[in-house]
Design an enzyme around this catalytic site. Structure first.
Site, PDB file in Angstrom:
ATOM      1  N   ASP A  76       0.837  -1.206   0.000  1.00 40.10           N
ATOM      2  CA  ASP A  76       0.000   0.000   0.000  1.00 40.10           C
ATOM      3  C   ASP A  76       0.870   1.253   0.000  1.00 40.10           C
ATOM      4  O   ASP A  76       0.574   2.242  -0.642  1.00 40.10           O
ATOM      5  CB  ASP A  76      -0.867   0.045   1.266  1.00 40.10           C
ATOM      6  CG  ASP A  76      -1.954  -1.007   1.227  1.00 40.10           C
ATOM      7  OD1 ASP A  76      -2.025  -1.744   0.222  1.00 40.10           O
ATOM      8  OD2 ASP A  76      -2.712  -1.090   2.207  1.00 40.10           O
ATOM      9  N   LEU A  86     -10.354   7.205   1.188  1.00 37.43           N
ATOM     10  CA  LEU A  86      -9.733   8.103   2.157  1.00 37.43           C
ATOM     11  C   LEU A  86      -8.287   8.303   1.768  1.00 37.43           C
ATOM     12  O   LEU A  86      -7.630   7.370   1.305  1.00 37.43           O
ATOM     13  CB  LEU A  86      -9.764   7.485   3.561  1.00 37.43           C
ATOM     14  CG  LEU A  86     -11.118   7.354   4.248  1.00 37.43           C
ATOM     15  CD1 LEU A  86     -10.988   6.423   5.444  1.00 37.43           C
ATOM     16  CD2 LEU A  86     -11.619   8.713   4.670  1.00 37.43           C
ATOM     17  N   GLU A 111     -11.106   6.704  14.711  1.00 40.81           N
ATOM     18  CA  GLU A 111     -11.749   5.379  14.704  1.00 40.81           C
ATOM     19  C   GLU A 111     -10.785   4.340  14.150  1.00 40.81           C
ATOM     20  O   GLU A 111      -9.757   4.684  13.578  1.00 40.81           O
ATOM     21  CB  GLU A 111     -12.968   5.392  13.758  1.00 40.81           C
ATOM     22  CG  GLU A 111     -14.001   6.418  14.077  1.00 40.81           C
ATOM     23  CD  GLU A 111     -14.956   6.619  12.895  1.00 40.81           C
ATOM     24  OE1 GLU A 111     -15.256   5.661  12.159  1.00 40.81           O
ATOM     25  OE2 GLU A 111     -15.384   7.762  12.717  1.00 40.81           O
ATOM     26  N   LYS A 144      -9.546   1.840  11.367  1.00 43.43           N
ATOM     27  CA  LYS A 144      -9.743   1.668   9.934  1.00 43.43           C
ATOM     28  C   LYS A 144      -9.933   0.174   9.713  1.00 43.43           C
ATOM     29  O   LYS A 144      -8.980  -0.604   9.672  1.00 43.43           O
ATOM     30  CB  LYS A 144      -8.547   2.189   9.135  1.00 43.43           C
ATOM     31  CG  LYS A 144      -8.821   2.178   7.642  1.00 43.43           C
ATOM     32  CD  LYS A 144      -7.744   2.909   6.878  1.00 43.43           C
ATOM     33  CE  LYS A 144      -8.118   3.083   5.419  1.00 43.43           C
ATOM     34  NZ  LYS A 144      -8.401   1.827   4.731  1.00 43.43           N
ATOM     35  N   ASP A 158     -10.399  -3.348   8.259  1.00 49.20           N
ATOM     36  CA  ASP A 158      -9.839  -3.887   7.026  1.00 49.20           C
ATOM     37  C   ASP A 158     -10.811  -4.894   6.417  1.00 49.20           C
ATOM     38  O   ASP A 158     -10.704  -6.094   6.628  1.00 49.20           O
ATOM     39  CB  ASP A 158      -8.492  -4.543   7.328  1.00 49.20           C
ATOM     40  CG  ASP A 158      -7.650  -4.677   6.070  1.00 49.20           C
ATOM     41  OD1 ASP A 158      -8.071  -4.129   5.029  1.00 49.20           O
ATOM     42  OD2 ASP A 158      -6.607  -5.323   6.127  1.00 49.20           O
ATOM     43  N   GLU A 214     -18.337  -1.088   7.285  1.00 47.39           N
ATOM     44  CA  GLU A 214     -17.389  -2.044   6.728  1.00 47.39           C
ATOM     45  C   GLU A 214     -17.835  -3.459   7.074  1.00 47.39           C
ATOM     46  O   GLU A 214     -18.158  -3.742   8.231  1.00 47.39           O
ATOM     47  CB  GLU A 214     -16.018  -1.738   7.348  1.00 47.39           C
ATOM     48  CG  GLU A 214     -14.853  -2.236   6.566  1.00 47.39           C
ATOM     49  CD  GLU A 214     -14.430  -1.341   5.404  1.00 47.39           C
ATOM     50  OE1 GLU A 214     -15.085  -0.315   5.126  1.00 47.39           O
ATOM     51  OE2 GLU A 214     -13.440  -1.706   4.750  1.00 47.39           O
ATOM     52  N   TYR A 228     -19.575  -3.343  10.723  1.00 47.26           N
ATOM     53  CA  TYR A 228     -19.274  -2.219  11.614  1.00 47.26           C
ATOM     54  C   TYR A 228     -19.752  -0.938  10.951  1.00 47.26           C
ATOM     55  O   TYR A 228     -19.281  -0.588   9.865  1.00 47.26           O
ATOM     56  CB  TYR A 228     -17.765  -2.113  11.859  1.00 47.26           C
ATOM     57  CG  TYR A 228     -17.282  -3.016  12.964  1.00 47.26           C
ATOM     58  CD1 TYR A 228     -17.242  -2.567  14.275  1.00 47.26           C
ATOM     59  CD2 TYR A 228     -16.869  -4.314  12.694  1.00 47.26           C
ATOM     60  CE1 TYR A 228     -16.803  -3.393  15.299  1.00 47.26           C
ATOM     61  CE2 TYR A 228     -16.428  -5.145  13.711  1.00 47.26           C
ATOM     62  CZ  TYR A 228     -16.404  -4.674  15.006  1.00 47.26           C
ATOM     63  OH  TYR A 228     -15.971  -5.488  16.013  1.00 47.26           O
ATOM     64  N   LYS A 273     -11.450  11.992  11.730  1.00 41.92           N
ATOM     65  CA  LYS A 273     -12.494  12.780  11.074  1.00 41.92           C
ATOM     66  C   LYS A 273     -12.814  13.982  11.943  1.00 41.92           C
ATOM     67  O   LYS A 273     -12.875  13.855  13.170  1.00 41.92           O
ATOM     68  CB  LYS A 273     -13.785  11.953  10.932  1.00 41.92           C
ATOM     69  CG  LYS A 273     -13.642  10.723  10.077  1.00 41.92           C
ATOM     70  CD  LYS A 273     -14.919   9.891  10.076  1.00 41.92           C
ATOM     71  CE  LYS A 273     -14.681   8.579   9.350  1.00 41.92           C
ATOM     72  NZ  LYS A 273     -15.689   7.563   9.632  1.00 41.92           N
ATOM     73  N   LYS A 277      -2.173   4.918   8.112  1.00 38.60           N
ATOM     74  CA  LYS A 277      -1.915   3.480   7.931  1.00 38.60           C
ATOM     75  C   LYS A 277      -0.695   3.087   8.750  1.00 38.60           C
ATOM     76  O   LYS A 277       0.337   3.750   8.672  1.00 38.60           O
ATOM     77  CB  LYS A 277      -1.639   3.196   6.456  1.00 38.60           C
ATOM     78  CG  LYS A 277      -2.886   3.316   5.610  1.00 38.60           C
ATOM     79  CD  LYS A 277      -3.196   1.965   5.014  1.00 38.60           C
ATOM     80  CE  LYS A 277      -4.224   2.094   3.918  1.00 38.60           C
ATOM     81  NZ  LYS A 277      -4.264   0.931   3.073  1.00 38.60           N
ATOM     82  N   CYS A 329       4.574 -35.339 -11.231  1.00 39.21           N
ATOM     83  CA  CYS A 329       4.888 -35.114  -9.823  1.00 39.21           C
ATOM     84  C   CYS A 329       6.398 -34.951  -9.633  1.00 39.21           C
ATOM     85  O   CYS A 329       7.174 -35.762 -10.139  1.00 39.21           O
ATOM     86  CB  CYS A 329       4.378 -36.293  -8.994  1.00 39.21           C
ATOM     87  SG  CYS A 329       4.912 -36.198  -7.275  1.00 39.21           S
ATOM     88  N   CYS A 367       7.537 -38.368  -7.640  1.00 39.07           N
ATOM     89  CA  CYS A 367       7.420 -39.737  -8.144  1.00 39.07           C
ATOM     90  C   CYS A 367       7.227 -39.805  -9.650  1.00 39.07           C
ATOM     91  O   CYS A 367       7.231 -40.884 -10.228  1.00 39.07           O
ATOM     92  CB  CYS A 367       6.275 -40.462  -7.441  1.00 39.07           C
ATOM     93  SG  CYS A 367       4.662 -39.839  -7.934  1.00 39.07           S
ATOM     94  N   CYS A 371      -1.067 -35.222  -7.349  1.00 38.46           N
ATOM     95  CA  CYS A 371      -0.411 -36.490  -7.618  1.00 38.46           C
ATOM     96  C   CYS A 371      -1.301 -37.541  -6.963  1.00 38.46           C
ATOM     97  O   CYS A 371      -1.619 -37.444  -5.787  1.00 38.46           O
ATOM     98  CB  CYS A 371       0.980 -36.518  -6.979  1.00 38.46           C
ATOM     99  SG  CYS A 371       1.630 -38.195  -6.829  1.00 38.46           S
ATOM    100  N   CYS A 429       3.576 -42.348  -3.514  1.00 34.34           N
ATOM    101  CA  CYS A 429       4.484 -41.243  -3.819  1.00 34.34           C
ATOM    102  C   CYS A 429       5.310 -40.906  -2.572  1.00 34.34           C
ATOM    103  O   CYS A 429       4.747 -40.611  -1.511  1.00 34.34           O
ATOM    104  CB  CYS A 429       3.651 -40.035  -4.251  1.00 34.34           C
ATOM    105  SG  CYS A 429       4.606 -38.540  -4.408  1.00 34.34           S
TER     106      CYS A 429
HETATM  107  P1  AMP Z   1      -8.984   2.540   1.040  1.00 33.16           P
HETATM  108  O1  AMP Z   1      -9.640   1.184   0.998  1.00 33.16           O
HETATM  109  O2  AMP Z   1      -7.516   2.467   1.313  1.00 33.16           O
HETATM  110  O3  AMP Z   1      -9.383   3.382  -0.124  1.00 33.16           O
HETATM  111  O4  AMP Z   1      -9.547   3.279   2.326  1.00 33.16           O
HETATM  112  C1  AMP Z   1     -10.807   3.887   2.341  1.00 33.16           C
HETATM  113  C2  AMP Z   1     -11.813   2.948   2.891  1.00 33.16           C
HETATM  114  O5  AMP Z   1     -11.572   2.671   4.264  1.00 33.16           O
HETATM  115  C3  AMP Z   1     -13.195   3.494   2.891  1.00 33.16           C
HETATM  116  O6  AMP Z   1     -13.804   3.358   1.653  1.00 33.16           O
HETATM  117  C4  AMP Z   1     -13.879   2.643   3.909  1.00 33.16           C
HETATM  118  O7  AMP Z   1     -14.395   1.515   3.266  1.00 33.16           O
HETATM  119  C5  AMP Z   1     -12.754   2.119   4.769  1.00 33.16           C
HETATM  120  N1  AMP Z   1     -12.900   2.386   6.198  1.00 33.16           N
HETATM  121  C6  AMP Z   1     -12.530   1.523   7.168  1.00 33.16           C
HETATM  122  N2  AMP Z   1     -12.775   2.005   8.387  1.00 33.16           N
HETATM  123  C7  AMP Z   1     -13.347   3.228   8.220  1.00 33.16           C
HETATM  124  C8  AMP Z   1     -13.829   4.220   9.112  1.00 33.16           C
HETATM  125  N3  AMP Z   1     -13.765   4.064  10.437  1.00 33.16           N
HETATM  126  N4  AMP Z   1     -14.340   5.342   8.580  1.00 33.16           N
HETATM  127  C9  AMP Z   1     -14.386   5.522   7.230  1.00 33.16           C
HETATM  128  N5  AMP Z   1     -13.941   4.619   6.340  1.00 33.16           N
HETATM  129  C10 AMP Z   1     -13.418   3.482   6.807  1.00 33.16           C
HETATM  130 ZN    ZN Z   2       3.957 -38.080  -6.497  1.00 28.57          ZN
END
Ligand code: AMP
Ligand code: ZN
Length: 651
Positions: A30, A80, A109, A111, A113, A165, A209, A271, A295, A389, A392, A407, A412
């Site tokens: 990233d 973001l 908050e 972030k 994943d 998310e 969430y 925010k 990040k 393989c 073998c 295989c 084997c």
């Molecule tokens: P990216 O995926 O790197 O473009 O990061 C932006 C994305 O982070 C947003 O589109 C949201 O889906 C996500 N995200 C995760 N946690 C949050 C949060 N607490 N507030 C806003 N966006 C969030």
């Molecule tokens: Zn094999």
């Protein structure tokens, strides 16, 4: 800088971005992506006439595989902007001070994943759910979202859209990934939410969430999060910061604790709290200006691929493995990395002599995450999928419509060694490395798992082997004998039966005392075990019914290997058997400890309150939380920690 270089940069960025959003493959880290993106922005600023409409600087990345007119977002779902260091956070906050003319409040908050989604409700019922897609148009995931427990907990009066998310917890990921098939929780969540078969979807648990609410009358974002929580949405912890110091401290604290969370986060989001500033500052085509993501640094190393070989595993599956020029990352030297499977190898297109980026997944397993294409040249050789393989020489075959190669040779050597190695590994028989197993197999001492227990009859020959002596052989033989005492849940896992990994074996043996009992279970009985769905039950049933499985277990039994599971430590006095508990809020002991005790004593833990729940446990018995309200509505008894301790006879 010339125009061709700019175009090449944009082409690369598009390729990386598509690969990430559509196929969940990171071709670069990233951090590197963002660096290239910044470079592109700079060039575009200096040469406005060059700017391409498809430049990733102009639109958020897209996860769209197909687009559909009906799935346009009511308002764009933006991305973001990322930052990676305190300096940039400081710059951002200073700029916000300037623009607002005060020390603005900031909410920090997690972030999350996962995958962003917008969900539209009418009277508390989901009417439409869309992924972010390309920001303007999303993918329709309504059917699956309707099946999510998290959204069915929402108050019946809510009308409007809520964004958040969709993610998979670390625990659920571990449950589904016993075979190590999936790269990470985000990928699996992403694949899951887009499943076309709702019944398949229901077998996996996803969480939603929430972090944005449409059209609330609140002036502050923090009030919106509180309101979302009250409405029954799952929300993350947030930090309310009044100045730069508090902001930096919050980011640091989240970073320090992130490995202890139930879910994966890849950063923090800051925010401005006053929503009137959101309108005032507006957004670019890609990012809102009132928010920023931080990040956390993930170590990425660059190294050269020396070779790519194919290995055969105990099931016969062929896995590509890269040998790397040794490189130090996250505290250890890495010289090998698996490439998961042949499909992954093809998608990521790693070649011998390529320079690759590697990262440690979950901070342990080294993984190739991408190729540095700038260093690719004609010496970089494409890898051809094998047809035979590597161990073998048997012709490899595909199973059904799957891409993996197998295989099929039961004899084997590669498969046999891996099978025995797996057994010794799970039973933790010390002193066995693959090299020894290979050697013993080559010398005809080990051809199948049970042969381990006959090694003692060959002691007189083994002690004469090069690099062994009486002492080391006796130690090895002692460890092998000791392994006969291991509890049956471990033994069941060690057998390498398809579909029964360590976790599954534990789930099964928690309900049954002996392996004999398990061998006699019907499909219905298997699927009635919590955590085993119908498909899994039939798969396990068929594997257990196989002649070879039965023979192996019978042989081990005759050799005196323990077939009985660990006795459950039951506190005879405890009154929780058959009852279900939903524990919430702060307690004097970690929640997990109570949950374990409840389970040990025959009770069940649930994450939400339903009419079937016996007790809601909370120290805040009068709070207005959604769980309390739900319990009251449904007539579920609310008890305190103290009362739970009494039921568990703890004091
Ligand atoms: P990216 O995926 O790197 O473009 O990061 C932006 C994305 O982070 C947003 O589109 C949201 O889906 C996500 N995200 C995760 N946690 C949050 C949060 N607490 N507030 C806003 N966006 C969030
Ligand atoms: Zn094999």
């Amino acid at each position: 800088m010339d125009r061709n270089t700019y175009n090449k940069l944009i082409d690369d960025l598009i390729k990386y971005s598509e690969s990430y959003y559509k196929y969940n493959i990171s071709l670069i880290s990233d951090e590197q992506f963002d660096m290239m993106l910044k470079q592109a922005e700079k060039i575009e600023e200096e040469n406005p006439s060059w700017v391409r409409l498809d430049s990733p600087t102009q639109t958020p990345g897209s996860d769209l595989v197909s687009s559909d007119e009906g799935n346009v977002h009511a308002r764009p779902m933006l991305s973001l902007e990322n930052t990676y260091n305190e300096e940039d956070v400081t710059k951002w906050y200073k700029k916000m001070e300037e623009l607002t003319g005060e020390n603005p409040e900031v909410v920090v908050e997690y972030k999350f994943d996962g995958n962003s989604a917008g969900i539209r409700f009418s009277h508390g019922k989901v009417v439409k759910a869309l992924t972010r897609g390309n920001g303007l148009v999303g993918e329709n995931i309504t059917n699956n979202v309707l099946a999510m427990e998290d959204v069915s907990n929402v108050k019946s009066t809510f009308n409007g859209e809520c964004r958040g998310e969709i993610i998979m917890s670390k625990e659920e990921f571990a449950r589904l990934n016993v075979d190590g098939k999936y790269a990470n929780a985000r990928n699996l969540a992403s694949g899951t939410i887009k499943l076309l078969d709702v019944n398949e979807f229901k077998k996996r648990k996803l969480w939603f969430y929430a972090y944005w609410l449409e059209g609330s009358k609140n002036l502050k974002h923090s009030q919106d999060i509180d309101l979302l929580r009250e409405m029954g949405f799952r929300t993350g912890k947030y930090y309310l910061c009044h100045n730069l110091e508090e902001l930096l401290a919050a980011i640091k604290e989240i970073g320090d604790n992130r490995n202890n969370l139930e879910i994966e986060i890849d950063g923090a989001v800051m925010k401005l709290n006053e929503k009137r500033y959101w309108e005032m500052l507006g957004s670019t085509a890609k990012f809102p200006r009132y928010a920023k993501a931080y990040k956390y640094h993930q170590e990425v190393a660059e190294t050269k691929v020396l070779s790519i070989d194919f290995q055969v595993g105990r099931s016969g599956k062929i896995t590509p493995v890269a040998t790397l020029n040794p490189v130090f990352i996250d505290g250890s030297t890495v010289s090998r990395a698996t490439l998961n499977n042949i499909e992954f190898l093809k998608q990521i297109d790693v070649r011998v002599n390529d320079t690759v980026y590697i990262q440690k997944a979950a901070a342990i397993i080294p993984q190739i995450i991408g190729v540095n294409l700038n260093l690719r040249n004609e010496d970089c050789l494409e890898v051809v999928s094998p047809t035979t393989c590597p161990d073998c020489g048997s012709i490899l075959v595909k199973e059904g419509d799957k891409v993996d190669l197998f295989c099929k040779n039961e004899f084997c050597p590669g498969r046999i060694v891996d099978k025995i190695s797996y057994y010794t590994h799970v039973l933790e028989i010390d002193g066995f490395g693959d090299e020894i197993i290979e050697r013993f197999h080559y010398l005809n001492y080990l051809n199948k798992v049970v042969d381990l227990y006959y090694l003692k009859d060959k002691r007189h020959e083994l002690v004469l082997l090069d690099r062994f002596g009486e002492k080391s052989i006796d130690k090895l033989l002692f460890n092998i004998e000791e392994s006969k005492k291991v509890p049956a849940e471990k033994l069941l896992a060690a057998l390498g039966i398809k579909g029964i990994g360590i976790k599954m074996a534990k789930i099964i043996m928690e309900k049954h005392q002996t392996i004999d009992e398990v061998m006699n279970l019907s499909i219905e009985e298997l699927s009635s075990i919590d955590g085993i769905g119908d498909i899994k039950a039939s798969e396990v049933y068929l594997e257990l019914a196989k002649e070879e499985t039965r023979a192996l277990i019978q042989n081990l039994k005759e050799l005196g290997v323990n077939m009985v599971a660990t006795k459950k430590e039951v506190n005879d006095n405890a009154d929780v058997a058959g009852l279900s508990f939903c524990i919430t809020g702060a307690l004097s002991l970690p929640r997990k400890e109570y949950e374990l005790l409840i389970e040990k004593n025959g009770g069940k833990n649930v994450s939400g309150v339903t009419s079937k729940t016996s007790y809601l446990v909370t120290n805040d018995t009068t709070s207005g939380s959604s769980k309390n309200k739900k319990a009251q509505q449904l007539g579920v008894k609310i008890i305190s920690e103290e009362e739970l301790r009494q039921l568990l006879k703890m004091d």
